[in-house]
Design a protein around this motif. Structure first.
Motif: not given
Length: 123
Positions: A66-77, A79-80, A100-110
């Motif tokens: 499972l990837l965070t939204l930021d990780q998904a954005a990185t892999l897909v190329g 923007p965050v 960088d920002f501490g505890f943050q709410l995000t979504e995990l994607y398969h």
């Protein structure tokens, strides 16, 4: 009588444990600790696996990263601030620790949904 000292690291560790326990109880999402993860690479982007889906979607435990939204954005190329449109598996909303920002709410994607989005972006 002296009281035990609670450090910031203790508080962070406790919060990460609580998040991991909640993710397991509510979503069957397992936290990958320490060096137990793997490098996930798509195109020229790479991220470190931190979460794994252990839910049964109808054919036994999933075992998909499972990837965070930021990780998904990185892999897909992208923007965050991008989002996956119509993922096959529902996103899992949870709190993660961002360097960088501490505890943050995000979504995990398969990972399979991120790969599909990557293929769309490649044309």
């Amino acid at each position: 009588m002296t009281q035990p000292t609670v450090t910031l690291n203790d508080l962070i560790t406790t919060r990460l444990t609580e998040i991991a326990e909640d993710a397991w109880e509510n979503h069957r999402v397992m936290r990958i600790t320490g060096e137990n993860g793997r490098i996930i690479q798509l195109g020229s982007g790479a991220v470190w696996e931190q979460w794994s889906c252990e839910a049964d979607h109808g054919s036994g435990p999933c075992h998909e990263p499972l990837l965070t939204l930021d990780q998904a954005a990185t892999l897909v190329g992208q923007p965050v601030d991008f989002c996956l449109v119509n993922p096959a598996m529902a996103a899992i909303e949870m709190t993660v620790l961002d360097a960088d920002f501490g505890f943050q709410l995000t979504e995990l994607y398969h990972l399979s949904d991120v790969v599909t989005e990557f293929k769309k972006a490649q044309g």
